[in-house]
Design an enzyme around this catalytic site. Structure first.
Site, mmCIF file in Angstrom:
data_model
loop_
_atom_site.group_PDB
_atom_site.id
_atom_site.type_symbol
_atom_site.label_atom_id
_atom_site.label_comp_id
_atom_site.label_asym_id
_atom_site.label_seq_id
_atom_site.Cartn_x
_atom_site.Cartn_y
_atom_site.Cartn_z
ATOM 1 N N TYR A 240 -24.370 39.261 78.170
ATOM 2 C CA TYR A 240 -23.545 40.164 78.981
ATOM 3 C C TYR A 240 -23.748 41.603 78.500
ATOM 4 C CZ TYR A 240 -19.386 42.705 80.479
ATOM 5 O OH TYR A 240 -18.538 43.652 80.986
HETATM 6 O O1 LIG Z 1 -14.568 45.240 76.607
HETATM 7 C C1 LIG Z 1 -15.411 44.668 77.219
HETATM 8 O O2 LIG Z 1 -16.439 45.209 77.555
HETATM 9 C C2 LIG Z 1 -15.262 43.233 77.546
HETATM 10 O O3 LIG Z 1 -13.870 42.919 77.477
HETATM 11 C C3 LIG Z 1 -13.566 41.584 77.693
HETATM 12 O O4 LIG Z 1 -14.202 40.777 76.706
HETATM 13 P P1 LIG Z 1 -13.393 40.392 75.415
HETATM 14 O O5 LIG Z 1 -12.989 41.575 74.644
HETATM 15 O O6 LIG Z 1 -14.195 39.358 74.721
HETATM 16 O O7 LIG Z 1 -12.044 39.811 76.064
HETATM 17 P P2 LIG Z 1 -11.423 38.349 76.064
HETATM 18 O O8 LIG Z 1 -12.376 37.397 76.640
HETATM 19 O O9 LIG Z 1 -10.102 38.460 76.692
HETATM 20 O O10 LIG Z 1 -11.242 38.045 74.512
HETATM 21 C C4 LIG Z 1 -10.380 38.850 73.716
HETATM 22 C C5 LIG Z 1 -10.324 38.313 72.331
HETATM 23 O O11 LIG Z 1 -9.739 37.021 72.341
HETATM 24 C C6 LIG Z 1 -10.573 36.110 71.652
HETATM 25 N N1 LIG Z 1 -10.445 34.800 72.260
HETATM 26 C C7 LIG Z 1 -10.865 34.581 73.516
HETATM 27 C C8 LIG Z 1 -10.730 33.372 74.116
HETATM 28 C C9 LIG Z 1 -10.127 32.324 73.390
HETATM 29 O O12 LIG Z 1 -9.966 31.187 73.860
HETATM 30 N N2 LIG Z 1 -9.701 32.570 72.130
HETATM 31 C C10 LIG Z 1 -9.848 33.783 71.538
HETATM 32 O O13 LIG Z 1 -9.437 33.964 70.392
HETATM 33 C C11 LIG Z 1 -11.957 36.674 71.746
HETATM 34 O O14 LIG Z 1 -12.750 36.205 70.675
HETATM 35 C C12 LIG Z 1 -11.690 38.160 71.680
HETATM 36 O O15 LIG Z 1 -11.619 38.551 70.352
HETATM 37 C C13 LIG Z 1 -14.042 41.152 79.062
HETATM 38 O O16 LIG Z 1 -13.822 39.763 79.241
HETATM 39 C C14 LIG Z 1 -15.501 41.449 79.265
HETATM 40 O O17 LIG Z 1 -15.837 41.162 80.587
HETATM 41 C C15 LIG Z 1 -15.811 42.887 78.919
HETATM 42 O O18 LIG Z 1 -15.327 43.723 79.899
#
Ligand SMILES: O=C(O)[C@H]1O[C@H](OP(=O)(O)OP(=O)(O)OC[C@H]2O[C@@H](n3ccc(=O)[nH]c3=O)[C@H](O)[C@@H]2O)[C@H](O)[C@@H](O)[C@H]1O
Length: 471
Positions: A240
């Site tokens: 991504y």
């Molecule tokens: O800023 C971005 O550019 C991206 O932001 C977002 O990604 P992320 O920051 O990864 O958000 P998100 O999935 O909510 O996980 C948040 C936290 O929860 C943790 N996480 C997640 C799932 C889970 O089951 N458990 C968990 O601990 C996980 O490890 C993480 O630490 C958008 O989805 C992406 O499309 C993009 O826009």
């Protein structure tokens, strides 16, 4: 049988009258040739019919399988693009039925800009939420064209109908971890789709200025905090991130060669009402309410993961300010006239919060304890933390985020409960029971005097007073 006779060598002495036999043979031969000719004719006709049917289906599919085209459709596009303020914009918003796209579209329309949405309504997450956002936009006279950014014909048609001043490009394949499941969808939307869109913009006679969604994920394994736009972005941790980074390079090329004005926005974990169900805060809310466990990832050495969670209203302000400050593209019809503006901004909140803290805030607002399952972060493209330096956006866009995670999640939970109720995803029977109970409560509330009188006559004045107060 006749053909066998014709082509098998004749047995000597078998035929008494040679000329008669030759005549019969000639006759048979002629009859057989004409039959073959008829068959051939039939086959040719069949092939022609098949080919013309195929071409009918092909050309027909342009009109039947796609949801665009026609006079009525064009009228809707034109009407949606109408500007209702002085020096207003006409904006093509891609991904308009998405989370950020729907909010930005509403904000632009509200201030009098013309907005035409474009969305392919794919099923990466529940399309009914996208349809709900669409209804919201329709109620504000925003028309969303159902189509894909990869459809060059559709884009050309849209630019033919409306001389867009700006394109807000938010259509993308989002999600960090899903890239391991379906890598090609990222290439399709974030690279091929982006190039198709840029081609349409560069060819337009009045090139629009473009603002588009990059991502905080481009910082990848960068450890320097907070993340500044000038920091290295050549170590993406997920496909991504790699496609978003590629998008930054691709947009730079189009700016350089064709004079397109481009602004890339690196969003930091955007959340809020009408958000994306695949994101952690959203899926955690659903699971907590359903009494299901949630998985919280933890980094190396038991360090909590952290995100610079950014509230949707702040992001919308950043997007609108980017459109307002975007300079015009300099080219037209594919020819560059002069150098054009190229910008990249972080749009974050500048105050990272750990994932367990985010869960704690949700528990407080939901008034339900989560069943937590803590797991070491798998190698799935996640990064341990994000933290935006927003001084550049503050200086040039006047960007000033004002919603902390407590406040933002409170608004999200309020929306979530009003949208799904407490029983999201539960059985129909339980949902009905919930609705009936709600209705009974309402009736009891509205009719509390009557209920009170009935309770008095049945159980005496004390019960009557209690009942009249709504139990
Ligand atoms: O800023 C971005 O550019 C991206 O932001 C977002 O990604 P992320 O920051 O990864 O958000 P998100 O999935 O909510 O996980 C948040 C936290 O929860 C943790 N996480 C997640 C799932 C889970 O089951 N458990 C968990 O601990 C996980 O490890 C993480 O630490 C958008 O989805 C992406 O499309 C993009 O826009």
């Amino acid at each position: 049988m006749a053909e066998q006779e014709l082509f098998l060598p004749s047995t000597p002495g078998k035929f008494k009258d040679k000329s008669h036999s030759m005549h019969r043979q000639f006759h048979r031969c002629f009859a057989s040739t004409s039959t073959m000719f008829l068959w051939a004719l039939f086959l040719v006709a069949l092939t022609a019919a098949y080919l013309s049917f195929q071409s009918f289906v092909d050309s027909g599919s342009k009109y039947f399988s796609s949801a665009w085209g026609g006079i009525h459709w064009e009228r809707q596009v034109r009407s949606s693009a109408q500007i209702h303020r002085q020096n207003g914009f006409s904006v093509l918003v891609t991904g308009a039925a998405g989370f950020v796209g729907s909010h930005v579209s509403l904000a632009l329309k509200k201030r009098g800009d013309g907005v035409v949405g474009l969305d392919n309504f794919n099923d990466y997450y529940d399309p009914s939420l996208k349809k709900a956002r669409k209804s919201l936009l329709n109620s504000q006279n925003i028309f969303i064209v159902e189509g894909d950014v990869n459809d060059a014909r559709l884009l050309a048609k849209l630019f033919e109908i409306v001389p867009f001043t700006h394109v807000m490009h938010l259509a993308a394949q989002a999600g960090v971890r899903y890239a391991m499941e379906n890598p090609h969808s990222y290439v399709h939307s974030n690279i091929a789709g982006l190039v198709t869109l840029l081609e349409a913009c560069k060819t337009a006679d009045r090139q629009p200025a473009i603002v588009w969604a990059s991502s905080s994920s481009v910082y990848g394994l960068n450890e320097k905090v907070p993340f500044s736009e000038s920091d290295r972005t050549d170590q993406p941790a997920s496909l991504y991130a790699a496609t978003k980074k590629a998008g930054e390079e691709i947009t730079h090329t189009y700016n350089h060669i064709y004079g397109l004005s481009i602004t890339g926005l690196r969003f930091f974990t955007v959340y809020g009402p009408y958000g994306r169900p695949d994101m952690a805060y959203f899926s955690f809310t659903r699971n907590i309410l359903q009494g299901k466990p949630i998985t919280i990832y933890r980094g190396k050495n038991r360090v909590d993961l952290a995100r610079d969670f950014t509230y949707i209203d702040d992001i919308v302000k950043g997007c609108v300010a980017s459109l307002d400050t975007a300079k015009k593209s300099t080219g037209s019809g594919g020819k560059k006239r002069a150098p054009a503006q190229y910008r990249i901004f972080n749009l974050g909140n500048t105050s990272p919060v750990t994932v367990p803290m985010m869960v704690g805030i949700l528990e407080k607002h939901l008034k339900v304890k989560a069943k937590k399952h803590v797991l070491e972060m798998p190698g799935n493209g996640d990064v341990p933390f994000t933290h935006a330096n927003i001084s550049s956006a503050r200086r040039e866009l006047g960007y000033k985020p004002s919603t902390d995670l407590q406040t933002g999640l409170k608004k999200f939970v309020k929306w979530y409960l009003s949208y799904y109720g407490y029983n999201h995803g539960k059985s129909l029977e339980r949902t009905l029971k919930f609705l009936v109970a709600q209705k009974c409560r309402l009736v009891a509330f509205e009719k509390k005097e009557e209920v009170g009188t009935a309770a008095t006559s049945l159980c005496g004045p004390h019960m009557g007073r209690l009942a009249a107060r709504g139990f």
